[in-house]
Structure formats: C-alpha cells, structure tokens
Design an enzyme around this catalytic site. Structure first.
Site, PDB file in Angstrom:
ATOM      1  N   LYS A 194      36.519  38.962  38.592  1.00  0.00           N
ATOM      2  CA  LYS A 194      37.514  39.856  39.196  1.00  0.00           C
ATOM      3  C   LYS A 194      36.932  41.260  39.159  1.00  0.00           C
ATOM      4  O   LYS A 194      36.093  41.563  38.301  1.00  0.00           O
ATOM      5  CB  LYS A 194      38.825  39.816  38.400  1.00  0.00           C
ATOM      6  CG  LYS A 194      40.023  40.328  39.165  1.00  0.00           C
ATOM      7  CD  LYS A 194      40.667  39.254  40.039  1.00  0.00           C
ATOM      8  CE  LYS A 194      41.723  39.826  40.945  1.00  0.00           C
ATOM      9  NZ  LYS A 194      42.431  38.760  41.682  1.00  0.00           N
TER      10      LYS A 194
ATOM     11  N   ASP B 266      42.470  41.413  47.057  1.00  0.00           N
ATOM     12  CA  ASP B 266      43.607  41.297  46.129  1.00  0.00           C
ATOM     13  C   ASP B 266      44.501  42.485  46.482  1.00  0.00           C
ATOM     14  O   ASP B 266      44.408  43.025  47.609  1.00  0.00           O
ATOM     15  CB  ASP B 266      43.122  41.342  44.671  1.00  0.00           C
ATOM     16  CG  ASP B 266      44.227  40.982  43.669  1.00  0.00           C
ATOM     17  OD1 ASP B 266      44.595  39.810  43.565  1.00  0.00           O
ATOM     18  OD2 ASP B 266      44.766  41.902  42.996  1.00  0.00           O
TER      19      ASP B 266
END
Ligand code: NDP
Length: 453
Positions: A126, A166
C-alpha cells in the site's frame, strides 16, 4: 486473548508507537489466528506471524511540487511493501491529508490477506501521500503525480510492485502516474492497474470493488435463502466504491437511500435510482462538488452536515435491511452498530477497509448478523486488478461480460473459502475469523516453503 497473542500485541505496540490503526488491524487478525497456530506449531516455530507483521520494506520520501501561484509545496510519499510470499506487492495508493505511516501499514497488512483470498498470485502493499487533491487544479494534480512517481518508479515494476488507486486516486491520477513512469523507464508495462480503457486498463476495474461488495452480500444472503431484491440499503461514501455499489444494488432490485462524503450525508427515502446516480457521478467525478448539493437537486431528499462533536454517525440510524460502508476506516463504532441493528439491518458488507471499529465488529458477531469484513467483501477491486495484470501480460482484453463473470466467480470462491475456514476452526458463521484464517494459510505455507526470509 492467549499469552502468545498478548505478547505479540505488546511487541507490536512497543515497536510501532502512535500507529493505532495498525495495532487495531493486527489485533483482529492475531485473535483469529490463535487457534490456527495452536493447531500448527510449525507456524509458531518459524515465527510466521512475527514476520508477517514486519513490512519487507518501507519507503518514505519527499514530494516537492509547485502550485498554480508558483509557491513550492512539500508532501510526504510512502510505499509499504508488506509481503511478497505469493506474488508481487499489490495494493492501492491513497492521497488524503490523513495519510500517515500507521494508516498505510494497516492497509498494507490487510491487503496481504485480502490478496491471498482472491486466489490470484498477488502479494500485499500500500502507499500514498498526505497530498489532498481536493481543491487542486488538474495541472497541480499532474505536477504532484509526476514528482511522486519520480521517486516511486525505482521501487516498483510489473514483476515487483504494482500499485493501483484508493481514496483520492482515480483514473485521472493513475493516468498522470503512468505517464511519468513510462517517460522515465521508457517501457510500456502493466506497472499500475486501474489504467484507462484504451491504454491497458481492464473493463469492470472501476466497478469491481463496489460490484464485488454487493456480490459478497448476495452470497451471504443466499446462505439464508434470501436475496437483495426489495431490500433497503444504507451506503456511505460517494466515491468510486460507493457509486458502483449503488449501481449494482439498484440493478439487483434493492433501494439505496443514503450516500455521504466527508462533509455530511444525504437521505433519500425514494431511493437513488439510475438517473440520480448518473447525476451523483457527474457531481463527484467531473464537477468534483459536495454531496450536499443532492438535497437541493432532488425534492424529498435531506442533507445532514457532519458534526465532529457527535459520538455516533447518524447515517447509520436510518431504518434499513443492509449496510454498505464505502467511505473510510472506523466510520462505524459500537453505538452505530447498535443503531444499525435496532433499525433492522441484518447484512453489513464492507466496501471500505476497516470501516467498523473493533467493538462494532464484536457486536455484529455476537448478534450473528451476516457481517462481511472488508478483506473478503471488498477484494473484488484487487481481483480485477489481478485480471488486468493477466490481460496486460497476454496483451489481450477480455470483454465486459467475461471480466464480470470472473469477478462473480472470485467473490463466490472467497465466500466459500471464508465459510469453510470458519467451520474447520470451529467458528462457524464468523466471516471475520474465516477470512483471516483462509487468507493466512496460503501466505503462511508459502513462507514456510521459502525459508527464513
Ligand atoms: P474515493 O476517493 O473515490 O471516495 C472516498 C469517499 O469516502 C468520498 O466520498 C470521501 O468524501 C469519503 N471519505 C474519505 N475520507 C473520509 C473521511 N475521513 N471521513 C468521511 N468520509 C470520507 O475512494 P474509494 O471509493 O476508492 O475508496 C473508499 C474506501 O474503499 C476506502 O476505504 C478504500 O480503502 C476502500 N477500497 C477501495 C478500493 C478501490 O478499488 N478503489 C478497493 C478496496 C477498498 P470526500 O469526497 O469528502 O473526500
């Protein structure tokens, strides 16, 4: 908690101070895995859990850029390469002022289990920045993305680490990031997913997370011989995941009555139909406006401003059958969970990552509602990212129907794996434990095979 889990958590807290979201995510997983490591001492002696909670690599970097006034701005960039036991690191980039190391570590940790559940060969990662795209011009966003990629490019690659979008990173940002990567590396490769349709993107990738969360809810309902048809649903958020969850829910005959953004939420008792959703998509994706405008546009709808002094989130107090939290982490606390159940909700499918806090999750599990945790319920997005990587490698594109069919199958397989794992470890009906266990086993076995690395 067992003494082993307690010692592990105490270590996590000491080594990673001021990272409450990371502690929360690890604690939930460790609690679910106590039974597994008790039954399999080989995981314990190889310190698999201890290795899983330590990122393989963390990159933190300066992102300088120049705004439209000619002033120099400085943001912080991150990439957490958490675990590559079963494939290249894979996970989104988040651009939001709240981004910090602990939030990205929690997201990267969750991603490892989620990616394992998809049945595809994907490790977990991430990244992101505390940059806020809100209120910035397209050119400012481009300058920021180019500066961000000028450092990130050396750490990623289609066989190493493949980021995606995201919060705050959609098609526009992926385009700018990809353009800069290609320019620096001089290679056209599938280094990012969520790309535009005519330059390597997969059909259904934008829809996949929202659609997947709805398919997962349908799978859970099927276990009680029910369907989504005629159900009233609360959806939070109004970004990518919320929009396509709403679209699929309406297509399946359900009625969505709420949407939100960080300023507040709207309630429309008549339901958000196709035409109203098209208006929301134009508002959010093109005009980049606030959800409050919905109540001015559609009579019968009301808007409630976010009140930071409230100890609960009033969006969850409306009567409904199902809830799809699709905005951000910790948007449902114990009080909200009680309101949801009092209002008639029996299904919660998490489109967002960790939107329910630990006490809310406990409440859902105690009351035996159908609770699909984000790791399982929102895995559709990364699954179609995996399909995008496969199509890029083949230099071929599947049709919309083919991708959607694969997505449905993957969501069904995730549901089955979750239910089966819960049964095998004597926690039948507990989707949280089932998802954690099923996701863990595949990664843990790969780590055992690959030695102490
Ligand atoms: P978007 O940026 O498209 O939308 C996010 C939405 O949530 C916006 O409506 C935003 O409001 C709202 N929001 C963001 N932060 C907050 C906050 N702190 N408080 C209240 N509302 C907030 O992001 P996505 O739809 O892509 O992501 C939503 C969630 O889904 C996240 O948890 C993400 O990690 C998760 N997810 C996303 C995937 C994907 O494929 N995109 C895959 C799997 C999970 P505002 O416009 O005011 O900022």
């Amino acid at each position: 908690m067992s003494t082993y889990a307690e010692a592990l958590m105490s270590d996590v807290q000491t080594k990673n101070p001021a990272e409450p979201e990371f502690h929360q995510a690890v604690e939930e997983v460790v609690e679910s895995l106590v039974a597994v490591v008790d039954r399999h001492p080989e995981y314990r002696s190889a310190k698999v859990l201890e290795r899983l909670i330590e990122p393989e690599r963390v990159v933190m970097f300066r992102v300088p850029w120049i705004d439209d006034q000619g002033d120099v701005r400085v943001n912080r960039g991150f990439r957490i390469e958490m675990n590559s036991a079963i494939g290249p690191y894979k996970g989104g980039l988040r651009f939001h002022p709240s981004v910090n190391l602990g939030i990205l570590k929690f997201l990267a940790f969750e991603q490892v289990f989620k990616n394992s559940l998809t049945t595809l060969p994907l490790g977990g990662g991430k990244g992101g920045s505390d940059f806020d795209p809100k209120g910035k011009s397209d050119i400012e966003v481009m300058r920021f993305c180019q500066s961000f990629m000028t450092e990130l490019f050396r750490h990623i690659g289609h066989n190493t680490d493949v980021p995606a979008g995201d919060i705050g990173v959609g098609g526009r940002e992926i385009g700018f990031l990809f353009g800069q990567y290609k320019r620096i590396v001089n290679e056209f490769t599938g280094v990012l997913t969520g790309k535009g349709r005519n330059w390597g993107g997969s059909l259904i990738r934008p829809e996949a997370t929202g659609y997947g969360a709805v398919y997962f809810a349908a799978n859970m309902l099927e276990t009680r011989d029910e369907s989504l048809e005629g159900k009233t649903c609360l959806v939070s958020g109004s970004g990518n995941v919320a929009q396509f969850a709403t679209e699929k829910l309406s297509a399946l005959g359900a009625k969505v009555v709420t949407l939100s953004d960080s300023s507040g939420y709207i309630h429309d008792p008549d339901g958000i139909d196709e035409a109203k959703l098209a208006w929301v998509m134009a508002l959010k994706n093109e005009r980049r406006g606030r959800i409050a405008e919905y109540a001015d546009e559609f009579s019968g709808a009301s808007y409630v401003e976010h009140d930071p002094n409230l100890d609960h989130n009033p969006i969850w107090s409306h009567a409904a059958d199902c809830a799809f939290p699709c905005a951000t982490q910790n948007e449902i606390n114990e009080r909200d969970a009680k309101h949801l159940l009092d209002g008639g909700v029996t299904v919660v499918s998490e489109g967002a990552n960790m939107p329910s806090d630990a006490k809310a999750v406990d409440h859902f599990i105690d009351r035996k509602i159908l609770f699909g945790p984000g790791k399982a319920a929102n895995a559709g997005g990364v699954a179609v990212s995996g399909l995008e990587m496969a199509q890029n490698s083949m230099r071929y594109s599947w049709t919309r129907e083919e991708v959607d069919e694969r997505l449905k199958l993957i969501m069904k397989d995730i549901h089955t794996a979750t239910v089966d794992a819960a049964e095998r470890f004597d926690v039948k009906g507990n989707y949280v434990a089932g998802a954690n266990i099923a996701g863990f086993l595949k990664v843990a076995d790969a780590m055992l095979d690959q030695g102490i690395v």
